[in-house]
Motif scaffolding. Structure first.
Motif, PDB file in Angstrom:
ATOM      1  N   ARG A  37       0.835  -1.200   0.000  1.00 49.23           N
ATOM      2  CA  ARG A  37       0.000   0.000   0.000  1.00 49.23           C
ATOM      3  C   ARG A  37       0.869   1.248   0.000  1.00 49.23           C
ATOM      4  NH1 ARG A  37      -4.748   1.887  -1.706  1.00 49.23           N
ATOM      5  NH2 ARG A  37      -5.625   3.467  -0.340  1.00 49.23           N
ATOM      6  N   LEU A  38       1.958   1.228   0.767  1.00 50.67           N
ATOM      7  CA  LEU A  38       2.881   2.349   0.841  1.00 50.67           C
ATOM      8  C   LEU A  38       4.253   1.879   0.373  1.00 50.67           C
ATOM      9  CD1 LEU A  38       1.888   3.791   4.340  1.00 50.67           C
ATOM     10  CD2 LEU A  38       1.216   4.687   2.104  1.00 50.67           C
ATOM     11  N   ASP A  84       6.497   6.784  -0.531  1.00 48.01           N
ATOM     12  CA  ASP A  84       5.455   7.156   0.432  1.00 48.01           C
ATOM     13  C   ASP A  84       6.029   7.236   1.850  1.00 48.01           C
ATOM     14  OD1 ASP A  84       3.432   7.156  -1.528  1.00 48.01           O
ATOM     15  OD2 ASP A  84       3.181   4.995  -1.330  1.00 48.01           O
ATOM     16  N   LEU A  96      -4.381   9.293   3.485  1.00 48.70           N
ATOM     17  CA  LEU A  96      -3.649   8.162   4.064  1.00 48.70           C
ATOM     18  C   LEU A  96      -2.248   8.558   4.521  1.00 48.70           C
ATOM     19  CD1 LEU A  96      -3.329   5.187   4.764  1.00 48.70           C
ATOM     20  CD2 LEU A  96      -2.675   4.754   2.395  1.00 48.70           C
ATOM     21  N   ARG A  97      -1.445   9.075   3.589  1.00 44.77           N
ATOM     22  CA  ARG A  97      -0.069   9.428   3.944  1.00 44.77           C
ATOM     23  C   ARG A  97      -0.031  10.607   4.914  1.00 44.77           C
ATOM     24  NH1 ARG A  97       2.363  10.012  -2.011  1.00 44.77           N
ATOM     25  NH2 ARG A  97       0.436  11.244  -2.114  1.00 44.77           N
ATOM     26  N   THR A 133      -2.296  11.470   7.240  1.00 46.18           N
ATOM     27  CA  THR A 133      -2.633  11.005   8.589  1.00 46.18           C
ATOM     28  C   THR A 133      -1.507  10.165   9.171  1.00 46.18           C
ATOM     29  OG1 THR A 133      -4.982  10.979   7.970  1.00 46.18           O
ATOM     30  CG2 THR A 133      -4.357   9.765   9.949  1.00 46.18           C
ATOM     31  N   ALA A 134      -0.864   9.358   8.333  1.00 43.76           N
ATOM     32  CA  ALA A 134       0.260   8.543   8.807  1.00 43.76           C
ATOM     33  C   ALA A 134       1.401   9.426   9.309  1.00 43.76           C
ATOM     34  CB  ALA A 134       0.755   7.630   7.687  1.00 43.76           C
ATOM     35  N   LEU A 175      -6.692  14.369   8.083  1.00 44.23           N
ATOM     36  CA  LEU A 175      -7.474  13.412   7.305  1.00 44.23           C
ATOM     37  C   LEU A 175      -8.541  14.124   6.481  1.00 44.23           C
ATOM     38  CD1 LEU A 175      -8.388  10.498   6.619  1.00 44.23           C
ATOM     39  CD2 LEU A 175      -9.841  10.597   8.657  1.00 44.23           C
ATOM     40  N   ARG A 177      -1.662   5.706  -5.134  1.00 42.40           N
ATOM     41  CA  ARG A 177      -2.643   4.930  -4.375  1.00 42.40           C
ATOM     42  C   ARG A 177      -2.872   5.503  -2.998  1.00 42.40           C
ATOM     43  NH1 ARG A 177       0.868   1.414  -6.168  1.00 42.40           N
ATOM     44  NH2 ARG A 177       1.612   0.842  -4.078  1.00 42.40           N
ATOM     45  N   ALA A 178      -1.839   6.123  -2.413  1.00 43.27           N
ATOM     46  CA  ALA A 178      -1.964   6.686  -1.071  1.00 43.27           C
ATOM     47  C   ALA A 178      -2.635   8.022  -1.106  1.00 43.27           C
ATOM     48  CB  ALA A 178      -0.591   6.805  -0.425  1.00 43.27           C
TER      49      ALA A 178
END
Length: 202
Positions: free
Chosen positions: A18-19, A23, A69-70, A72-73, A115, A201-202
């Protein structure tokens, strides 16, 4: 039995992470940016003594550039580093105790703030994310989320009413709107230069 072309084409994608390395590098870099900005212009203002920093700018930029996604990560990584004891919070604070202090509500709202900004810029604005006014509108939503969290947090920690907590929070709005404007201009220009940044994708 031979594999159909469609299945063969989909298999690598299904097995891909996914990452990827890019990423992860972006997540680490923006977590560091948030930490650095928490030190800059850390001036306590208002009745509750919450410091004014450039952290809000970094958070909004993180959501607008990295997506939900990225982005928030990156924020979660930043918070984990602070919990682990690294002095990455405003005023060189660190440790889990910060999450029950006067600034706790702001900290707890960071992941949701980023987010939502990421979702708005990536999925709502789409091809219009090069428009700084629209990106600014998305950032304003993030500012509101952050302030609502901060007000609730101060009301709980200081044991005051929401109106009094809102009065403590009031001096920070103008500065955060300015940060949102700057973040919107920077993000829109980056998206203009790198139109596929949020196509990942992220």
């Amino acid at each position: 039995m031979t594999e159909s072309p469609t299945t063969a084409a989909e298999t690598p994608m299904a097995r891909s992470p996914r990452l990827d390395a890019t990423d992860l590098a972006l997540i680490a870099a923006f977590a560091a940016l948030i930490a650095v900005c928490s030190y800059l212009a850390a001036i306590p203002i208002g009745g509750a003594g919450v410091p004014l920093t450039l952290q809000g700018f970094a958070l909004l930029l993180t959501g607008a550039l990295l997506g939900p996604l990225r982005g928030t990560a990156a924020v979660v990584l930043y918070l984990i580093l602070g919990i682990a004891g690294l002095p990455v919070f405003a005023g060189h604070a660190a440790g889990p105790g910060v999450f029950v202090g006067v600034t706790a509500g702001y900290l707890w709202s960071f992941p949701l703030m980023v987010l939502v900004v990421g979702l708005l810029v990536k999925y709502v604005l789409r091809g219009r994310r090069t428009n700084p006014l629209l990106v600014f509108a998305a950032c304003v939503v993030g500012v509101v989320i952050n302030h609502v969290g901060g007000i609730i947090g101060m009301a709980v920690v200081l044991r005051v009413g929401l109106l009094e907590a809102a009065a403590f929070d009031a001096p920070y709005w103008i500065g955060d709107f300015i940060k949102a404007a700057v973040a919107a201009v920077v993000a829109s220009q980056v998206h203009r230069a790198f139109p596929k940044l949020l196509a990942r994708r992220a």
